[in-house]
Design a protein around this motif. Structure first.
Motif, mmCIF file in Angstrom:
data_model
loop_
_atom_site.group_PDB
_atom_site.id
_atom_site.type_symbol
_atom_site.label_atom_id
_atom_site.label_comp_id
_atom_site.label_asym_id
_atom_site.label_seq_id
_atom_site.Cartn_x
_atom_site.Cartn_y
_atom_site.Cartn_z
ATOM 1 N N ILE A 135 0.873 -1.173 0.000
ATOM 2 C CA ILE A 135 0.000 0.000 0.000
ATOM 3 C C ILE A 135 0.906 1.217 0.000
ATOM 4 O O ILE A 135 1.813 1.314 0.819
ATOM 5 C CB ILE A 135 -0.891 0.054 1.255
ATOM 6 C CG1 ILE A 135 -1.797 -1.164 1.336
ATOM 7 C CG2 ILE A 135 -1.712 1.342 1.262
ATOM 8 C CD1 ILE A 135 -2.602 -1.236 2.620
ATOM 9 N N GLY A 136 0.658 2.148 -0.901
ATOM 10 C CA GLY A 136 1.441 3.368 -0.933
ATOM 11 C C GLY A 136 0.557 4.588 -1.014
ATOM 12 O O GLY A 136 -0.511 4.539 -1.632
ATOM 13 N N VAL A 137 0.972 5.657 -0.370
ATOM 14 C CA VAL A 137 0.263 6.931 -0.464
ATOM 15 C C VAL A 137 1.225 8.003 -0.959
ATOM 16 O O VAL A 137 2.419 7.952 -0.692
ATOM 17 C CB VAL A 137 -0.363 7.369 0.882
ATOM 18 C CG1 VAL A 137 -1.420 6.398 1.332
ATOM 19 C CG2 VAL A 137 0.669 7.562 1.944
ATOM 20 N N SER B 170 -0.153 -7.045 -5.759
ATOM 21 C CA SER B 170 -1.367 -6.242 -5.573
ATOM 22 C C SER B 170 -1.099 -4.855 -5.020
ATOM 23 O O SER B 170 -1.604 -4.501 -3.952
ATOM 24 C CB SER B 170 -2.330 -6.973 -4.631
ATOM 25 O OG SER B 170 -2.612 -8.254 -5.103
ATOM 26 N N PRO B 171 -0.305 -4.028 -5.710
ATOM 27 C CA PRO B 171 -0.078 -2.691 -5.168
ATOM 28 C C PRO B 171 -1.372 -1.895 -5.108
ATOM 29 O O PRO B 171 -2.197 -1.967 -6.009
ATOM 30 C CB PRO B 171 0.901 -2.066 -6.168
ATOM 31 C CG PRO B 171 0.678 -2.812 -7.434
ATOM 32 C CD PRO B 171 0.301 -4.211 -7.021
ATOM 33 N N SER B 172 -1.569 -1.195 -4.012
ATOM 34 C CA SER B 172 -2.734 -0.338 -3.818
ATOM 35 C C SER B 172 -2.221 1.069 -3.572
ATOM 36 O O SER B 172 -1.275 1.257 -2.824
ATOM 37 C CB SER B 172 -3.541 -0.802 -2.606
ATOM 38 O OG SER B 172 -3.965 -2.123 -2.802
ATOM 39 N N THR B 173 -2.849 2.031 -4.190
ATOM 40 C CA THR B 173 -2.343 3.396 -4.080
ATOM 41 C C THR B 173 -3.445 4.376 -3.737
ATOM 42 O O THR B 173 -4.628 4.115 -3.956
ATOM 43 C CB THR B 173 -1.681 3.830 -5.394
ATOM 44 O OG1 THR B 173 -2.668 3.829 -6.434
ATOM 45 C CG2 THR B 173 -0.540 2.912 -5.767
ATOM 46 N N SER B 174 -3.045 5.491 -3.197
ATOM 47 C CA SER B 174 -3.968 6.564 -2.875
ATOM 48 C C SER B 174 -3.249 7.882 -3.050
ATOM 49 O O SER B 174 -2.102 8.020 -2.670
ATOM 50 C CB SER B 174 -4.452 6.438 -1.426
ATOM 51 O OG SER B 174 -5.265 7.534 -1.086
ATOM 52 N N ARG B 175 -3.925 8.861 -3.616
ATOM 53 C CA ARG B 175 -3.304 10.179 -3.764
ATOM 54 C C ARG B 175 -3.389 10.965 -2.476
ATOM 55 O O ARG B 175 -2.708 11.938 -2.287
ATOM 56 C CB ARG B 175 -3.938 10.955 -4.900
ATOM 57 C CG ARG B 175 -5.404 11.209 -4.703
ATOM 58 C CD ARG B 175 -5.992 11.954 -5.882
ATOM 59 N NE ARG B 175 -7.423 11.881 -5.898
ATOM 60 C CZ ARG B 175 -8.234 12.536 -5.077
ATOM 61 N NH1 ARG B 175 -7.736 13.294 -4.150
ATOM 62 N NH2 ARG B 175 -9.531 12.424 -5.179
ATOM 63 N N ARG B 176 -4.260 10.530 -1.584
ATOM 64 C CA ARG B 176 -4.426 11.213 -0.308
ATOM 65 C C ARG B 176 -3.825 10.336 0.776
ATOM 66 O O ARG B 176 -3.910 9.123 0.733
ATOM 67 C CB ARG B 176 -5.917 11.437 -0.049
ATOM 68 C CG ARG B 176 -6.154 12.354 1.105
ATOM 69 C CD ARG B 176 -7.587 12.829 1.120
ATOM 70 N NE ARG B 176 -8.427 11.803 1.699
ATOM 71 C CZ ARG B 176 -9.708 11.678 1.417
ATOM 72 N NH1 ARG B 176 -10.283 12.467 0.553
ATOM 73 N NH2 ARG B 176 -10.428 10.757 2.001
#
Length: 153
Positions: free
Chosen positions: A91-93, A113-119
């Motif tokens: 998981i990266g932000v 399964s990389p998961s990303t968020s801009r916030r």
């Protein structure tokens, strides 16, 4: 605190909490384990995951070796994933999201399964980031490891 040695010899500090499939959290550029969204997210995921939070190179308790290169940060992430057993959801932000995607695209095969968020984290009180919404999303997520933020966060 634990440490792992990256490919170029730099010590990378990390913490582990929880039990279950491995998840590695990659904070943004201005954060580290003690300052940023990683600790709060790790606490929420710990009931069903073993969560690894780490200080990116040059931050917190991790070392730094010049010159800076994104490839070194990908090697750092790979070293943490290796400490997690050789494979982990990531998981990266913010800039950590870009790093997670670059690591997955690098072909190493260890960042699944990389998961990303801009916030950086759900905002308490917002429609999409309220604690109730987060808990509802988490209950509905597969136990084996949906480690992506809820829609709209």
């Amino acid at each position: 605190m634990n440490t792992v040695v990256s490919a170029d010899g730099t010590a990378i500090a990390y913490s582990v909490t929880g039990s279950g499939p491995a998840v590695v959290f990659v904070d943004g550029a201005l954060c580290h384990r003690a300052f940023g969204p990683g600790t709060a997210l790790a606490e929420q995921l710990a009931a069903h995951h073993t969560v690894y939070t780490y200080d990116r190179r040059g931050r917190g308790a991790s070392g730094d070796t010049a010159p800076f290169a994104v490839e070194r940060e990908i090697e750092d992430l790979a070293a943490v994933i290796e400490a997690a057993g050789g494979s982990a959801r990531v998981i990266g932000v913010s800039s950590g999201a870009a790093l997670a995607l670059r690591a997955a695209a690098s072909g190493s095969g260890s960042a699944t399964s990389p998961s990303t968020s801009r916030r950086s984290a759900p905002r308490t009180g917002s429609a999409s980031g309220s604690p109730r919404t987060w808990r509802t999303w988490r209950r509905r997520s597969p136990r084996a490891g949906a480690a992506t933020p809820p829609p709209g966060s």
